[in-house]
Design an enzyme around this catalytic site. Structure first.
Site, short mmCIF file in Angstrom:
data_model
loop_
_atom_site.label_atom_id
_atom_site.label_comp_id
_atom_site.label_asym_id
_atom_site.label_seq_id
_atom_site.Cartn_x
_atom_site.Cartn_y
_atom_site.Cartn_z
N CYS A 258 2.71 -4.12 15.01
CA CYS A 258 3.02 -3.95 13.68
C CYS A 258 3.89 -5.07 12.95
O CYS A 258 3.67 -4.89 11.71
CB CYS A 258 3.44 -2.67 13.43
SG CYS A 258 2.53 -1.14 14.29
N HIS A 337 13.28 -11.42 18.06
CA HIS A 337 12.51 -11.00 19.19
C HIS A 337 13.40 -10.35 20.33
O HIS A 337 14.31 -11.26 20.84
CB HIS A 337 11.69 -12.12 19.60
CG HIS A 337 10.54 -11.93 20.44
ND1 HIS A 337 10.66 -11.13 21.50
CD2 HIS A 337 9.22 -12.01 20.35
CE1 HIS A 337 9.38 -10.79 21.99
NE2 HIS A 337 8.35 -11.46 21.20
N HIS A 416 14.35 -2.93 -4.04
CA HIS A 416 13.36 -2.06 -3.39
C HIS A 416 13.35 -2.45 -2.02
O HIS A 416 13.42 -3.58 -1.49
CB HIS A 416 11.90 -2.45 -4.03
CG HIS A 416 11.91 -2.50 -5.66
ND1 HIS A 416 11.71 -1.53 -6.32
CD2 HIS A 416 11.78 -3.44 -6.48
CE1 HIS A 416 11.81 -1.32 -7.36
NE2 HIS A 416 11.80 -2.81 -7.84
N ASN A 453 0.16 5.57 9.55
CA ASN A 453 0.61 4.34 9.65
C ASN A 453 -0.68 3.22 10.12
O ASN A 453 -1.33 3.34 10.92
CB ASN A 453 1.34 4.27 11.23
CG ASN A 453 1.95 3.01 11.72
OD1 ASN A 453 1.58 2.23 11.31
ND2 ASN A 453 2.68 3.16 13.01
#
Length: 511
Positions: A258, A337, A416, A453
């Site tokens: 994702c 990562h 935001h 999702n």
């Protein structure tokens, strides 16, 4: 007592059956052990300073240009104080030309590094695909079709029913018809390609219609999809369908989960610097029909309950003249990562169960792993976006004894926030630990409820929600956060170049 309850919230227990030992004091009887796991890390009491150092390293690297300009000005001022007599009497002709050559080299480097315009990356526009209404699947319909398909036993049905109830997902999300086919049918590449064709082509067509961009002007194409990787590739399918030119730079990112959408934006930015004055088309999607699990392993059933159909297409440019028509400018992008850690690496894993049925397995450590990745990512991002007062407070707090580390107020850096709509539990944990007001979570929660999702495209449905509700004003900063297998946490910050008015098309408009 309050401290004890606080610590208890961060811990979870798991009872493990160790079987019947053959020897020892407990031979012949069942033996159990209790494993204690830590939940999402408390951002208000821990921070890794090496990531703060890395963030400031980025900041200092940009400061090199300022230092070069300052040195050049000092040299120019000193040269201005010299007269022709100074050169005539103190230097012979060869030394004079050597000095002039050296000064010319310094001046050239200054012009090249400082005065040469560095192109910004602009988000001209984006589009999110909304599947047809016939694919809407309520929670009740989901369970009814799952039971009717005959692929799941009673325990699996009951688990999915409980997961859906607490998921935060509404009754209007979209699922492909192929996943609920009755019998022992396994989802095929054909199913995946058909879904990819629908969502990818739909998003790109809407984007091209909104921007009026010509196909021949697209020089860079990047497609990301976590599970479905076909031959020819998904990017090749787009090239073939839309007849992109033969010189298009085409890339297909797979297996990155994702978080791959932000990685695709990062790659597009780098490629635009190599091909200045070009357009880059980025498409983020996931194929639910190909990642669907039709077995009974509990740890592999959870993705079925959350992932839904969707795709987003983004048009990026670094043309100077595109600033006036673009919606946003890319300001910062930070990628983290955690793959060197085995728990992080194995937290999301594509595998086959005992019957050879493929699906995504989510480990019990996923929430904790994601929390650590998020903490590291925002610690790097902080020095790039936070006001100086917050940074000063952060560094002066450790000077006082018995004071816990100060976590800056990230709400001062953004108007935001778009957090990947993974699940209600994930959003609740992030909101609690970052102390975000409900207004910052609204776009993420509404996207999870309405679309589920949608993987890497989720953060774009959230930005579309903000635009559809006229929330984005000129100068507003939007923070998009995405998580993915590996384990990765990526952040990208956009700055609105104008007041974003009501879009002509939006996935949030019913008609």
């Amino acid at each position: 007592m309050a401290m004890a309850s606080h610590n208890q919230e961060l811990l979870s227990t798991e009872i493990m059956n160790r079987g019947i030992p053959d020897s020892g004091p407990y031979a012949g009887s069942l033996s159990f052990s209790v494993r204690v796991r830590r939940g999402l890390p408390d951002f208000l009491s821990s921070v890794n300073l090496k990531y703060v150092k890395l963030g400031y390293g980025y900041l200092i690297n940009h400061g090199f240009y300022f230092i070069t300009a300052s040195v050049s000005l000092i040299l120019a001022a000193q040269i201005g104080m010299l007269t022709t007599d100074d050169f005539y009497f103190k230097c012979d002709l060869i030394n004079a030309f050597s000095m002039i050559g050296l000064l010319s080299l310094v001046f050239y480097i200054h012009l090249d590094l400082n005065l040469k315009p560095r192109r910004s990356t602009y988000l001209v526009d984006f589009a999110c695909f909304r599947p047809p209404d016939e694919l809407k699947t309520s929670k009740e319909k989901f369970i009814r079709l799952a039971r009717k398909s005959g692929r799941f036993d009673d325990a699996a049905i009951e688990f999915q029913q409980r997961a859906l109830k607490n998921s935060g997902i509404g009754d209007e999300t979209y699922l492909p018809k192929a996943i609920f086919r009755p019998g022992d049918h396994r989802n095929t590449l054909k199913d995946g390609r058909e879904e990819a064709t629908m969502v990818m082509f739909g998003a790109v067509k809407e984007l091209l219609a909104a921007t009026k961009i010509k196909i021949k002007d697209i020089r860079i194409l990047i497609v990301n999809c976590g599970i479905l990787n076909t031959t020819p590739s998904l990017s090749a399918m787009l090239v073939n369908h839309f007849k992109l030119k033969h010189h298009v730079q085409s890339f297909n990112l797979g297996g990155m989960g994702c978080a791959a959408g932000v990685i695709a934006i990062d790659l597009a930015r780098d490629l635009l610097s190599v091909y200045p004055g070009s357009y880059a088309l980025v498409v983020s999607m996931e194929a639910v029909s190909y990642s669907w699990y039709c077995g009974n392993n509990i740890d592999m059933l959870l993705p079925n309950c959350f992932f839904r159909m969707g795709a987003a297409a983004m048009l990026l440019s670094n043309r100077y003249l595109d600033r006036w028509r673009s919606k946003y400018e890319l300001k910062q992008l930070v990628r983290t990562h955690k793959g060197m850690d085995n728990r992080s690496f194995k937290s999301i894993h594509l595998k086959e169960d005992g019957e050879g049925k493929q699906g995504l397995s989510l480990s019990k450590d996923l929430i904790e792993v994601g929390g650590h990745a998020l903490k590291d990512n925002i610690t790097i991002l902080g020095p790039l976006v936070l006001p100086f007062s917050e940074q000063l407070h952060f560094f002066t707090t450790p000077l006082f004894r018995n004071s816990k580390p100060y976590i800056p107020n990230y709400k001062l850096a953004f108007e935001h926030v778009c957090i990947l709509a993974a699940s209600k539990q994930v959003l609740d944990e992030i909101q609690k630990n970052l102390e975000l007001a409900e207004e910052y979570m609204e776009a993420s929660r509404r996207t999870l409820e309405r679309f589920g999702n949608t993987s890497s495209s989720s953060i774009w449905y959230e930005l579309a929600y903000l635009e559809a509700n006229l929330r984005v004003k000129r100068g507003d900063r939007v923070w998009q956060i995405a998580f993915g297998s590996g384990f990765k946490c990526n952040s990208v910050v956009w700055k609105a170049l104008r007041n974003v008015g009501m879009p002509k098309h939006s996935p949030w408009f019913e008609n």
